[in-house]
Design a protein around this motif. Sequence first.
Motif, PDB file in Angstrom:
ATOM      1  N   GLU A 118     -12.434 -20.413   4.979  1.00 30.27           N
ATOM      2  CA  GLU A 118     -13.372 -21.366   4.366  1.00 30.27           C
ATOM      3  C   GLU A 118     -14.508 -21.709   5.323  1.00 30.27           C
ATOM      4  O   GLU A 118     -15.661 -21.870   4.890  1.00 30.27           O
ATOM      5  N   ILE A 119     -14.215 -21.801   6.599  1.00 29.46           N
ATOM      6  CA  ILE A 119     -15.287 -22.039   7.581  1.00 29.46           C
ATOM      7  C   ILE A 119     -16.256 -20.855   7.599  1.00 29.46           C
ATOM      8  O   ILE A 119     -17.475 -21.023   7.681  1.00 29.46           O
ATOM      9  N   GLY A 120     -15.688 -19.652   7.479  1.00 30.53           N
ATOM     10  CA  GLY A 120     -16.532 -18.459   7.418  1.00 30.53           C
ATOM     11  C   GLY A 120     -17.421 -18.450   6.190  1.00 30.53           C
ATOM     12  O   GLY A 120     -18.603 -18.089   6.257  1.00 30.53           O
ATOM     13  N   ILE A 121     -16.876 -18.867   5.053  1.00 30.32           N
ATOM     14  CA  ILE A 121     -17.662 -18.937   3.816  1.00 30.32           C
ATOM     15  C   ILE A 121     -18.774 -19.967   3.953  1.00 30.32           C
ATOM     16  O   ILE A 121     -19.933 -19.716   3.583  1.00 30.32           O
ATOM     17  N   GLN A 122     -18.437 -21.145   4.494  1.00 26.75           N
ATOM     18  CA  GLN A 122     -19.432 -22.210   4.659  1.00 26.75           C
ATOM     19  C   GLN A 122     -20.557 -21.774   5.599  1.00 26.75           C
ATOM     20  O   GLN A 122     -21.736 -22.048   5.337  1.00 26.75           O
ATOM     21  N   ALA A 123     -20.189 -21.105   6.678  1.00 24.88           N
ATOM     22  CA  ALA A 123     -21.202 -20.645   7.640  1.00 24.88           C
ATOM     23  C   ALA A 123     -22.161 -19.655   6.994  1.00 24.88           C
ATOM     24  O   ALA A 123     -23.374 -19.690   7.245  1.00 24.88           O
ATOM     25  N   ARG A 124     -21.622 -18.792   6.152  1.00 24.66           N
ATOM     26  CA  ARG A 124     -22.471 -17.800   5.483  1.00 24.66           C
ATOM     27  C   ARG A 124     -23.354 -18.443   4.421  1.00 24.66           C
ATOM     28  O   ARG A 124     -24.509 -18.042   4.242  1.00 24.66           O
ATOM     29  N   HIS A 125     -22.830 -19.433   3.722  1.00 23.54           N
ATOM     30  CA  HIS A 125     -23.654 -20.156   2.759  1.00 23.54           C
ATOM     31  C   HIS A 125     -24.832 -20.834   3.466  1.00 23.54           C
ATOM     32  O   HIS A 125     -25.970 -20.803   2.972  1.00 23.54           O
ATOM     33  N   LYS A 126     -24.537 -21.446   4.599  1.00 24.07           N
ATOM     34  CA  LYS A 126     -25.586 -22.123   5.358  1.00 24.07           C
ATOM     35  C   LYS A 126     -26.648 -21.127   5.824  1.00 24.07           C
ATOM     36  O   LYS A 126     -27.855 -21.399   5.729  1.00 24.07           O
ATOM     37  N   ARG A 127     -26.206 -19.982   6.312  1.00 25.59           N
ATOM     38  CA  ARG A 127     -27.149 -18.977   6.795  1.00 25.59           C
ATOM     39  C   ARG A 127     -27.989 -18.422   5.638  1.00 25.59           C
ATOM     40  O   ARG A 127     -29.196 -18.183   5.809  1.00 25.59           O
ATOM     41  N   LEU A 128     -27.382 -18.227   4.478  1.00 23.79           N
ATOM     42  CA  LEU A 128     -28.130 -17.750   3.312  1.00 23.79           C
ATOM     43  C   LEU A 128     -29.208 -18.750   2.911  1.00 23.79           C
ATOM     44  O   LEU A 128     -30.310 -18.366   2.522  1.00 23.79           O
ATOM     45  N   GLU A 129     -28.905 -20.043   3.014  1.00 26.57           N
ATOM     46  CA  GLU A 129     -29.901 -21.075   2.713  1.00 26.57           C
ATOM     47  C   GLU A 129     -31.051 -21.022   3.718  1.00 26.57           C
ATOM     48  O   GLU A 129     -32.222 -21.189   3.346  1.00 26.57           O
ATOM     49  N   GLU A 130     -30.710 -20.794   4.978  1.00 22.51           N
ATOM     50  CA  GLU A 130     -31.747 -20.695   6.015  1.00 22.51           C
ATOM     51  C   GLU A 130     -32.637 -19.488   5.772  1.00 22.51           C
ATOM     52  O   GLU A 130     -33.869 -19.575   5.923  1.00 22.51           O
TER      53      GLU A 130
END
Length: 235
Positions: A14-26
């Motif tokens: 889940e931390i990996g998913i959240q990190a990727r979501h954040k990066r996609l937003e950036e």
Amino acid sequence: MTQPDTLYRLQEIEIGIQARHKRLEEIASSLANNELVQQAQQQVANVKQVLSPLQTRSKNLELEIKSNATKIKETDEALYSGRVRNPKELQDMQHEIELLKKRNLELEDLLLETMVAVETTEAELDKRETNLQQAIEEHETANHHLIEERTRIKSEGSLLVKNREAVLLDVTPESLQTYNNLKVRKNNQPVALLVNQSCTACRVQQDLAVVTEARKGQKLVFCASCGRILAYRSG
């Protein structure tokens, strides 16, 4: 795999998913933050604002001309049908036909002007949309590394989501409820490793009873300091 170990694996995913979501937003913000593209978009919007009322006006003029033509035809037929014999009524009908024909001539001139304006504006819109597409393509070319990273991250994210679904099959409802309740209070990190008798989240050393139960892994054991679920790892 014990429940604490399974929950720790779930947390990592889940931390990996959240990190990727954040990066996609950036990445999305970076790709969208381009002055030339924004200017081109605004130019397209401005031309559309001009074109829309012109198209509406053209349609309304066509409808009015068509309506007048129908009235002219109907009045002309009535005029020569022989049903109307009153000279005054006949004269009024003839006058109405003349007014409608005159009005249609005026409308046809207005329609022609409007159609020319529509064609000119449509050509301008085509030009602006071409410029916009070119600006987008140039921006994406200049940021191809971000495009490639976005594709890779989306692929990784999809795989992580599938892995999460698989891991959840091994989590009991009771464990999942405890995990989710703690996640809200522990900044999405409700599980910590117990290494060398210490919680890796708060660094507090645990007493022997906690260490023993955590090593067994038969039930959920919590850090005496921060309250996180402990997953045992040998030093």
